[in-house]
Design a protein around this motif. Structure first.
Motif, PDB file in Angstrom:
ATOM      1  N   THR A  21       0.781  -1.359  -0.108  1.00 50.61           N
ATOM      2  CA  THR A  21       0.029   0.084   0.063  1.00 50.61           C
ATOM      3  C   THR A  21       0.874   1.397  -0.131  1.00 50.61           C
ATOM      4  N   ALA A  22       1.910   1.410   0.597  1.00 49.15           N
ATOM      5  CA  ALA A  22       2.814   2.339   1.063  1.00 49.15           C
ATOM      6  C   ALA A  22       3.401   2.653  -0.556  1.00 49.15           C
ATOM      7  N   LEU A  23       3.762   1.579  -1.321  1.00 56.83           N
ATOM      8  CA  LEU A  23       4.323   1.619  -2.544  1.00 56.83           C
ATOM      9  C   LEU A  23       3.410   2.478  -3.439  1.00 56.83           C
ATOM     10  N   GLN A  24       2.153   1.717  -3.302  1.00 55.83           N
ATOM     11  CA  GLN A  24       1.099   2.131  -4.373  1.00 55.83           C
ATOM     12  C   GLN A  24       0.739   3.603  -4.012  1.00 55.83           C
ATOM     13  N   ALA A  25       0.647   4.135  -2.730  1.00 52.59           N
ATOM     14  CA  ALA A  25       0.470   5.547  -2.329  1.00 52.59           C
ATOM     15  C   ALA A  25       1.590   6.529  -2.931  1.00 52.59           C
ATOM     16  N   TRP A  26       2.837   5.953  -2.573  1.00 49.59           N
ATOM     17  CA  TRP A  26       3.898   6.841  -3.175  1.00 49.59           C
ATOM     18  C   TRP A  26       3.949   7.180  -4.517  1.00 49.59           C
TER      19      TRP A  26
END
Length: 292
Positions: free
Chosen positions: A251-256
């Protein structure tokens, strides 16, 4: 299949980020749950899936739905609407196995091994590092969001943890698909009341909102459940559970990538420590036997 399931699941936080500019959180979730029930109910009849066998079980399933879907998703969506980054929200509620393990002792009589206590400590250290990396002295309490967002997402964490324990205790006979309909009905009803009392219920029907709503209903609330049913039937539910550790970093990678959300190196390290703590907490301790 387990990898696909977890990848789909992680997009729920991204969907919240995409859709919330066009609808308030409780209104957004009420529409989502209403559409999901409208599509799932005929599917239950078509697949000839049994409904719960007693009114008592219906009540227990409804209560679990209020906790697992109403409190959990309501808290996450409300927190993100107040400015909390989607990646951080995913990490916070991803600590659910830690809180569940901590509560399992007094509520279910389960005892924690030393390895699990270490996991709880690591989880707390990790999340403290992530939250600490968001602090900006002299400005607001947290960078980009206030204490209300944190309280909301922590309420979501408590809701999903208590809901998991409640479902484990009272809903072991729940048919997955028809039970999901009951859960969505209960959660949708309460969130609908919340929308009536606290929100304007205005929705901006842009293409982005319609596509986001369609993804959350068709892919998250329906396809992901059917995929989970298939995994359980194939005996791969344990693989899904282990891969859930990857939801916060994915999720953090997608949000970045999509929104430019960033964590400092301290925050990224804290995320890794927190995930390691979750792994230690949920992994069964090794049993040593002596030779005879």
């Amino acid at each position: 299949m387990p990898v696909v399931f977890v990848l789909l699941w992680s997009t729920g936080f991204i969907g919240a980020k995409f859709g919330l500019p066009y609808a308030e959180p409780f209104t957004f979730l009420f529409i989502r749950f209403a559409l999901t029930v409208a599509l799932l109910t005929p599917l239950v009849w078509m697949l000839k899936i049994a409904w719960p066998s007693s009114p008592v079980l219906w009540t227990h399933i409804a209560v679990s739905g209020l906790l697992v879907h109403g409190t959990y998703l309501g808290g996450v969506f409300y927190g993100i609407s107040l400015g909390m980054p989607a990646g951080l929200a995913a990490l916070l509620v991803g600590l659910q196995p830690l809180l569940t393990a901590a509560c399992a002792g007094p509520l279910l009589g389960e005892r924690l091994a030393a390895q699990q206590w270490l996991g709880l400590v690591l989880g707390l250290v990790g999340i403290s590092a992530v939250l600490g990396s968001q602090l900006e002295l002299g400005e607001s309490l947290f960078s980009g969001f206030g204490i209300g967002a944190l309280v909301s997402v922590m309420a979501a964490l408590v809701g999903i943890s208590l809901g998991t324990l409640y479902q484990k205790r009272f809903c072991t006979q729940m048919p997955l698909l028809s039970g999901a309909v009951i859960q969505y009905l209960a959660a949708g009803g309460v969130l609908g009341i919340g929308a009536l009392l606290f929100e304007t219920r205005e929705v901006t029907w842009t293409l982005t909102f319609v596509l986001t709503l369609g993804w959350l209903v068709l892919i998250l609330s329906i396809a992901a459940i059917l995929l989970l049913m298939a995994l359980i039937k194939r005996g791969e539910a344990s693989r899904v559970a282990s891969l859930f550790y990857l939801v916060p970093p994915v999720t953090a990678l997608q949000a970045w990538w999509l929104f430019g959300e960033r964590l400092s190196w301290i925050g990224l390290g804290g995320m890794a420590v927190a995930i390691a703590g979750v792994v230690l907490t949920v992994r069964k301790p090794a049993v040593h036997t002596s030779a005879t």
